[in-house]
Design an enzyme around this catalytic site. Sequence first.
Site, short mmCIF file in Angstrom:
data_model
loop_
_atom_site.label_atom_id
_atom_site.label_comp_id
_atom_site.label_asym_id
_atom_site.label_seq_id
_atom_site.Cartn_x
_atom_site.Cartn_y
_atom_site.Cartn_z
N ASP A 34 -4.46 25.61 -51.15
CA ASP A 34 -4.55 25.76 -52.60
C ASP A 34 -3.24 25.21 -53.19
O ASP A 34 -2.44 24.57 -52.48
CB ASP A 34 -4.84 27.21 -53.01
CG ASP A 34 -3.66 28.14 -52.77
OD1 ASP A 34 -2.64 27.70 -52.17
OD2 ASP A 34 -3.74 29.32 -53.16
N CYS A 66 -2.05 28.63 -47.91
CA CYS A 66 -2.00 29.13 -49.29
C CYS A 66 -0.67 29.85 -49.43
O CYS A 66 0.21 29.72 -48.58
CB CYS A 66 -3.22 29.98 -49.65
SG CYS A 66 -3.34 31.59 -48.86
N GLY A 67 -0.48 30.60 -50.50
CA GLY A 67 0.83 31.19 -50.76
C GLY A 67 1.26 32.14 -49.66
O GLY A 67 2.31 31.97 -49.04
N THR A 68 0.45 33.15 -49.40
CA THR A 68 0.74 34.10 -48.32
C THR A 68 0.04 33.73 -47.03
O THR A 68 0.35 34.28 -45.97
CB THR A 68 0.25 35.51 -48.70
OG1 THR A 68 -1.18 35.46 -48.86
CG2 THR A 68 0.91 36.01 -49.97
N HIS A 116 -4.30 33.11 -26.37
CA HIS A 116 -5.12 34.33 -26.23
C HIS A 116 -6.36 34.33 -27.11
O HIS A 116 -7.35 34.97 -26.75
CB HIS A 116 -4.27 35.56 -26.58
CG HIS A 116 -3.23 35.86 -25.56
ND1 HIS A 116 -2.46 37.01 -25.59
CD2 HIS A 116 -2.79 35.16 -24.47
CE1 HIS A 116 -1.62 37.02 -24.57
NE2 HIS A 116 -1.79 35.90 -23.87
N HIS A 143 -9.41 36.58 -21.91
CA HIS A 143 -9.37 36.29 -23.34
C HIS A 143 -10.69 35.70 -23.82
O HIS A 143 -11.11 35.95 -24.95
CB HIS A 143 -8.21 35.35 -23.65
CG HIS A 143 -6.89 35.93 -23.25
ND1 HIS A 143 -6.36 37.06 -23.83
CD2 HIS A 143 -6.00 35.54 -22.29
CE1 HIS A 143 -5.20 37.35 -23.27
NE2 HIS A 143 -4.96 36.44 -22.33
C1 RB5 Z 1 -1.95 31.93 -55.42
O1 RB5 Z 1 -1.12 32.37 -56.44
C2 RB5 Z 1 -1.97 32.92 -54.28
O2 RB5 Z 1 -2.59 34.10 -54.67
C3 RB5 Z 1 -2.66 32.32 -53.07
O3 RB5 Z 1 -2.03 31.14 -52.72
C4 RB5 Z 1 -2.66 33.16 -51.82
O4 RB5 Z 1 -1.40 33.64 -51.54
C5 RB5 Z 1 -3.68 34.21 -51.77
O5 RB5 Z 1 -3.88 34.88 -50.75
#
Ligand code: RB5
Length: 146
Positions: free
Chosen positions: A9, A66-68, A99, A134
């Site tokens: 994203d 993505c961000g996290t 694994h 595994h």
């Molecule tokens: C985007 O702001 C953020 O929410 C997305 O990249 C991600 O971290 C969501 O899990």
Amino acid sequence: MNKVGLCSDHAGFALKEYIKQLLTARGLEFEDFGTHSSASCDYPDFAHPLALAVEAGEVYPGIAVCGTGNGICMTLNKHRDIRAALCWNPEIAALCRAHNDANVLVMPGRFISNEEAEKVVDTFLHTPFEGGRHQRRIDKIPIPEK
Ligand code: RB5
């Protein structure tokens, strides 16, 4: 090695572009399922196409950011034959291959440096699955048929 599939994203866009440079430098082909800019977007719109392409054998492995890392990982893992693993250091990347036979590497774009991501990508790409016990565990991951 097959063609690597990529997606992100907006929060993972910069790292995805960096990963494309890494893959090119290593002589690896890739297909980019988007997003194609840092404009705000919804990660499932890119995670589902990547997951379908991995399941169809069109790309392997996948790399998603993505961000996290969590939202895109959750989406990918809705697909029956996807084993997407959120990795933030090379040790975890090695273990998810050895694994879990992970077929998509997921990284948290807002919480990992390019240098660390490079180590994670290289480790993920070069660590084989150990099989054995595994494989038995992986076979039990899908929800059993009733
Ligand atoms: C985007 O702001 C953020 O929410 C997305 O990249 C991600 O971290 C969501 O899990």
